[in-house]
Design an enzyme around this catalytic site. Structure first.
Site, mmCIF file in Angstrom:
data_model
loop_
_atom_site.group_PDB
_atom_site.id
_atom_site.type_symbol
_atom_site.label_atom_id
_atom_site.label_comp_id
_atom_site.label_asym_id
_atom_site.label_seq_id
_atom_site.Cartn_x
_atom_site.Cartn_y
_atom_site.Cartn_z
ATOM 1 C CB VAL A 86 -1.039 -0.144 1.263
ATOM 2 C CG1 VAL A 86 -1.768 1.101 1.064
ATOM 3 C CG2 VAL A 86 -1.929 -1.418 1.170
ATOM 4 C CE LYS A 87 4.248 5.004 -5.048
ATOM 5 N NZ LYS A 87 4.476 5.168 -6.427
#
Ligand code: E4P
Length: 218
Positions: A86-87
């Site tokens: 997850v960025k």
């Protein structure tokens, strides 16, 4: 050094993956838009399609900027595939979210890092990767490679598990400079990866070898 490709273009990802040297993919909302991918379910399907091409980590960026929204979005993205990272943007709510994700075993890539202090904060929060943007710093007359060196020096003093992902890499010398410093990962376009293979003396040498062979074997 791990090699990630920075694109949402499936053909380019396949091309890099076929070389056998690809370790993962990074995307961002601009790269998804460039491919014309819009709408929540299409975007999610596109991430799954990318994960089905490459064996390594695939960064999928949240677009929420508030803590609850980042958590909600990140949990959905992480559930899409085991390789999704997850960025999360480097903002206060992002740091809180990274801490939460870290406690839940959800891997993160803290993006839009432009200073050593931001990198330190993200590492303390438990980010899996931090993404300092080398090229974008160069764009504003500040050395992006120097930032990678500063972060590496800081991380060498401690025992963070956080990996330095040199992002916004634009050309082969960025890759070489970051490798010399010891960045764990680089992400850049296919052109930067392919340019590493090129040398005029290789082309000239091969041409001569083939010509000499052909003289006696045709
Ligand atoms: C990082 O993960 C970003 O997607 C990316 O590397 C930004 O690169 P750019 O500055 O070339 O757009």
């Amino acid at each position: 050094m791990k090699f990630f490709i920075d694109t949402a273009n499936l053909e380019e990802i396949k091309q890099a993956n076929d070389l056998g040297i690809l370790d993962g993919v990074t995307t961002n909302p601009s790269l998804m838009a460039k491919e014309g991918i819009a709408g929540e379910s299409n975007i999610q399907q596109h991430y799954v399609n990318i994960c089905n091409i490459v064996g390594g980590d695939v960064s999928a960026e949240v677009i929420s900027t508030d803590y609850e929204g980042i958590i909600r979005e990140g949990e959905v993205l992480a559930a899409l595939h085991k390789n999704i990272v997850v960025k999360v943007p480097m903002i206060a709510d992002g740091i809180r979210a990274i801490k939460y994700f870290s406690s839940k075993g959800i891997r993160t890539n803290c993006t839009l890092i432009f200073s050593p202090g931001q990198a330190l904060l993200a590492a303390k929060a438990g980010a899996t990767y931090i993404s300092p943007f080398v090229g974008r710093l160069d764009d504003v007359s500040t050395s992006g490679v120097d930032l990678i060196a500063q972060i590496k020096a800081i991380f060498n003093n401690y025992t963070f598990d956080t990996q330095i992902l040199a992002a916004s890499v634009r050309h082969p010398m960025h890759v070489i400079d970051c490798a010399m410093i010891g960045a764990d990962v680089m992400t850049g376009p296919l052109s930067a990866i392919m340019a590493l293979a090129k040398h005029p003396l290789t082309d000239n040498g091969l041409e001569k070898f083939l010509a000499d062979y052909a003289k006696l074997n045709s």
